[in-house]
Design a protein around this motif. Structure first.
Motif, PDB file in Angstrom:
ATOM      1  N   UNK A   1       0.830  -1.208   0.000  1.00  0.00           N
ATOM      2  CA  UNK A   1       0.000   0.000   0.000  1.00  0.00           C
ATOM      3  C   UNK A   1       0.863   1.256   0.000  1.00  0.00           C
ATOM      4  N   UNK A   2       1.874   1.276   0.845  1.00  0.00           N
ATOM      5  CA  UNK A   2       2.740   2.459   0.942  1.00  0.00           C
ATOM      6  C   UNK A   2       3.535   2.663  -0.339  1.00  0.00           C
ATOM      7  N   UNK A   3       3.978   1.590  -0.942  1.00  0.00           N
ATOM      8  CA  UNK A   3       4.699   1.713  -2.214  1.00  0.00           C
ATOM      9  C   UNK A   3       3.789   2.295  -3.294  1.00  0.00           C
ATOM     10  N   UNK A   4       2.521   1.915  -3.270  1.00  0.00           N
ATOM     11  CA  UNK A   4       1.563   2.498  -4.214  1.00  0.00           C
ATOM     12  C   UNK A   4       1.346   3.983  -3.931  1.00  0.00           C
ATOM     13  N   UNK A   5       1.258   4.330  -2.661  1.00  0.00           N
ATOM     14  CA  UNK A   5       1.084   5.742  -2.291  1.00  0.00           C
ATOM     15  C   UNK A   5       2.239   6.575  -2.831  1.00  0.00           C
ATOM     16  N   UNK A   6       3.440   6.049  -2.710  1.00  0.00           N
ATOM     17  CA  UNK A   6       4.626   6.808  -3.128  1.00  0.00           C
ATOM     18  C   UNK A   6       4.724   6.948  -4.640  1.00  0.00           C
ATOM     19  N   UNK A   7       3.929   6.205  -5.375  1.00  0.00           N
ATOM     20  CA  UNK A   7       3.918   6.357  -6.835  1.00  0.00           C
ATOM     21  C   UNK A   7       3.156   7.602  -7.275  1.00  0.00           C
ATOM     22  N   UNK A   8       2.310   8.124  -6.395  1.00  0.00           N
ATOM     23  CA  UNK A   8       1.523   9.310  -6.734  1.00  0.00           C
ATOM     24  C   UNK A   8       2.343  10.573  -6.545  1.00  0.00           C
ATOM     25  N   UNK A   9       2.030  11.600  -7.302  1.00  0.00           N
ATOM     26  CA  UNK A   9       2.672  12.900  -7.131  1.00  0.00           C
ATOM     27  C   UNK A   9       2.302  13.464  -5.764  1.00  0.00           C
ATOM     28  N   UNK A  10       3.238  14.215  -5.205  1.00  0.00           N
ATOM     29  CA  UNK A  10       3.026  14.872  -3.922  1.00  0.00           C
ATOM     30  C   UNK A  10       2.626  13.880  -2.825  1.00  0.00           C
ATOM     31  N   UNK A  11       3.219  12.705  -2.839  1.00  0.00           N
ATOM     32  CA  UNK A  11       2.965  11.720  -1.777  1.00  0.00           C
ATOM     33  C   UNK A  11       3.447  12.278  -0.445  1.00  0.00           C
ATOM     34  N   UNK A  12       2.713  12.050   0.638  1.00  0.00           N
ATOM     35  CA  UNK A  12       3.113  12.582   1.948  1.00  0.00           C
ATOM     36  C   UNK A  12       4.444  11.987   2.406  1.00  0.00           C
ATOM     37  N   UNK A  13       5.277  12.830   2.979  1.00  0.00           N
ATOM     38  CA  UNK A  13       6.603  12.367   3.375  1.00  0.00           C
ATOM     39  C   UNK A  13       6.522  11.308   4.463  1.00  0.00           C
ATOM     40  N   UNK A  14       5.455  11.372   5.288  1.00  0.00           N
ATOM     41  CA  UNK A  14       5.381  10.366   6.348  1.00  0.00           C
ATOM     42  C   UNK A  14       5.083   8.979   5.794  1.00  0.00           C
ATOM     43  N   UNK A  15       4.684   8.873   4.522  1.00  0.00           N
ATOM     44  CA  UNK A  15       4.544   7.559   3.902  1.00  0.00           C
ATOM     45  C   UNK A  15       5.911   6.890   3.783  1.00  0.00           C
ATOM     46  N   UNK A  16       6.934   7.677   3.426  1.00  0.00           N
ATOM     47  CA  UNK A  16       8.290   7.117   3.356  1.00  0.00           C
ATOM     48  C   UNK A  16       8.790   6.719   4.735  1.00  0.00           C
TER      49      UNK A  16
END
Length: 580
Positions: free
Chosen positions: A114-129
């Motif tokens: 899920x988090x890897x998918x989130x990071x594929x989007x533009x402007x992904x929240x830094x707390x996802x990383x």
């Protein structure tokens, strides 16, 4: 307009749309998007969140107009982040040792996806990383990827907008992943500066310094914490670990007793106390402490392993097997558990089962030659000298080209074990060659000196015997053991007899008899009688079983001295298998 304001406005528009279908243009996925919004607003559990994700994915796949497609993707990213956070919270709430559970690993993997998918989007929240890095740093994750993610997160402008607690936790985590100790300490310092009132960062720095042997620095942090709160049970536990590594075991026990008074339901002090008792050879006390840990934390793998080891030390092998089988049920590939199982089986005289278990383990873990060494020892104990020789040979082949103290230690043990096994089947020349090679690694080992001297003094092969060298080796073995080992004194006697000095042979043989070693006394008397007739001692073992009625004076390999029997050789077999 932020996402939630956008969502509220969209919901308002959607309400009108339900009444008047002609109020807006819709794509094929609009119905699913509308349903996703409805479920999102009323979501109460993870099942509802899963439904939202499923609806949004369908809506995007079936098609939306430009504005709604953009909104749906942002809403999908937000919902994936929500699900990942809930899943991560489950994983992070359990003790580390439970993370090997396949079900928990699946939960972790879903959160990671899920988090890897989130990071594929533009402007992904830094707390996802940051969250993804925390999951990758756990057992079963990819620590190098975790460090990379944290480095990227720290470079983002958004990182400074995160709460101080989240930043401090992320920086402290990176410290544990750094390969450079100085960089790690810089991170710990920064985390402590961000959250000076949070004990965990200072405790983490203390434990980091403890693990790299900087015990004074570690203790300094702990004393600072205890100055602020003398009843800080976590700090007391780390202090006890430091004292244990300083070999101040009684002080460590006293600190652990205080920690238990403060937190009687905390398993850590009981575990640490049990490990100290195990080090001190007080297995019964260790078992009592491990029992307390398992009452508080059933199924704790490390405790089960250590209790099994303590049971073996107490010769309670059936009890050890119960613990080992419990470990293997949850962790069927755990090498140390298989090794302990083989050891318990061997001590129960179930040698074929022990050998079978060790064969599989040795083949599955070629990078750990100690397991093949243990297999060789079991073969030797089971009077299968040729099989033992084969296994020792495999170890030596594996070590070709290897350098360092560990490689030399194992090489020495393999040469020594193979030489003893070769004596069992009368291959004296091969044994002498291996003893000689072992001596080049360690010429202060009394058992190797003794066994080497014995074959040089007593072999029926004239080209093998060397009385002068046998006297030198046996004399050194006698000195190293302070004239306290009867069988070593008898080796010196045999060496002198080989040189023709029967007066010295009788002297040392009489000394060996006078020690009244009940296990070898009859054999020693026979040797003395031979020297009284000015006859040197000769013997050769010609079969793995040994001549009928043979006596054994010593043990091989891990506990070896010299081969012993009353006919042609003193076969190198062991009384009980031991742990490497």
């Amino acid at each position: 307009m932020n996402l939630w304001n956008k969502l509220a406005a969209f919901l308002a528009a959607a309400t009108v749309a339900f009444a008047t279908a002609t109020a807006r243009a819709e794509g094929d996925g609009q119905e699913e998007l509308d349903e996703a919004l409805r479920v999102k607003v009323t979501a109460e559990n993870l099942r509802d969140i899963n439904k939202v994700i499923e609806l949004l994915e369908t809506a995007i796949q079936e098609g939306l107009d430009v504005e709604n497609s953009d909104f749906a993707e942002r809403l999908l990213s937000e919902t994936l982040m929500e699900r990942a956070s809930q899943l991560a919270a489950v994983v992070q709430s359990v003790p580390l040792e439970r993370l090997a559970d396949p079900q928990l690993q699946r939960v972790r993997d879903l959160a990671v996806t899920d988090l890897q998918r989130v990071l594929e989007y533009d402007e992904a929240p830094v707390h996802a990383k940051v969250l993804l890095a925390q999951l990758q740093a756990l057992p079963g994750g990819e620590k190098a990827e975790a460090l990379k993610l944290l480095n990227e997160a720290f470079e983002a402008e958004q990182f400074q907008e995160l709460p101080a607690k989240m930043r401090a936790e992320a920086i402290s985590l990176r410290a544990t992943l750094q390969e450079d100790p100085e960089k790690a300490l810089q991170d710990f310092d920064e985390a402590i500066a961000l959250e000076p009132e949070e004990d965990e960062h200072r405790l983490a720095r203390a434990d980091f310094n403890r693990q790299r042997g900087k015990l004074d620095e570690a203790l300094q942090d702990i004393e600072e914490l205890l100055k602020q709160d003398e009843e800080n049970a976590g700090a007391l536990l780390v202090k006890a670990q430091i004292l244990r590594e300083q070999e101040k075991l009684d002080e460590a026990i006293a600190v652990l007793d205080k920690a238990t008074e403060i937190a009687p339901s905390a398993p850590g002090p009981y575990q640490e106390r049990g490990e100290i008792y195990r080090i001190q050879g007080e297995a019964e006390k260790a078992i009592d402490q491990f029992n307390r840990v398992l009452q508080l934390q059933p199924g704790f793998m490390l405790t089960l392993i250590h209790r099994a080891e303590a049971y073996i030390a107490e010769e309670e092998y059936e009890e050890a097997l119960v613990d080992i089988e419990a470990i293997l049920k949850e962790n069927p590939t755990l090498a140390v558990a298989h090794a302990l199982r083989a050891q318990a089986l061997a001590n129960l005289d179930r040698l074929p089962e022990a050998i079978e278990a060790m064969e599989k383990l040795a083949d599955a873990t070629p990078e750990q030659p100690e397991f093949r060494m243990q297999l060789a020892f079991y073969y030797l104990y089971n009077k299968q000298a040729r099989e033992a020789i084969q296994q020792y040979g495999k170890v030596l082949e594996q070590l070709e080209g290897e350098e360092g103290e560990d490689a030399e230690r194992v090489r020495f043990q393999a040469l020594r074990g193979r030489a003893d096994a070769q004596l069992n089947i009368g291959e004296h020349r091969a044994a002498v060659k291996d003893f000689d090679a072992a001596m080049k690694i360690d010429d202060e080992d009394a058992s190797v000196l003794n066994n080497f001297a014995w074959v040089l003094a007593t072999s029926p092969d004239e080209e093998v015997r060397d009385g002068k060298r046998a006297v030198e080796l046996a004399t050194k073995a006698v000195e190293l053991t302070d004239e306290t080992q009867a069988h070593i004194l008898s080796t010196l006697a045999a060496a002198y007899a080989e040189t023709g000095d029967f007066e010295a042979a009788r002297k040392w043989s009489q000394k060996s008899v006078d020690l009244n070693d009940p296990e070898h006394l009859d054999q020693l008397k026979k040797e003395l009688a031979s020297y009284q007739e000015n006859k040197p001692w000769r013997e050769r073992q010609t079969g793995e079983e040994g001549p009928e009625g043979s006596e054994q004076k010593v043990e091989p390999a891990q506990e070896a001295e010299k081969p012993a029997d009353d006919s042609e050789t003193k076969p190198a077999t062991a009384e009980k298998p031991v742990s490497l």
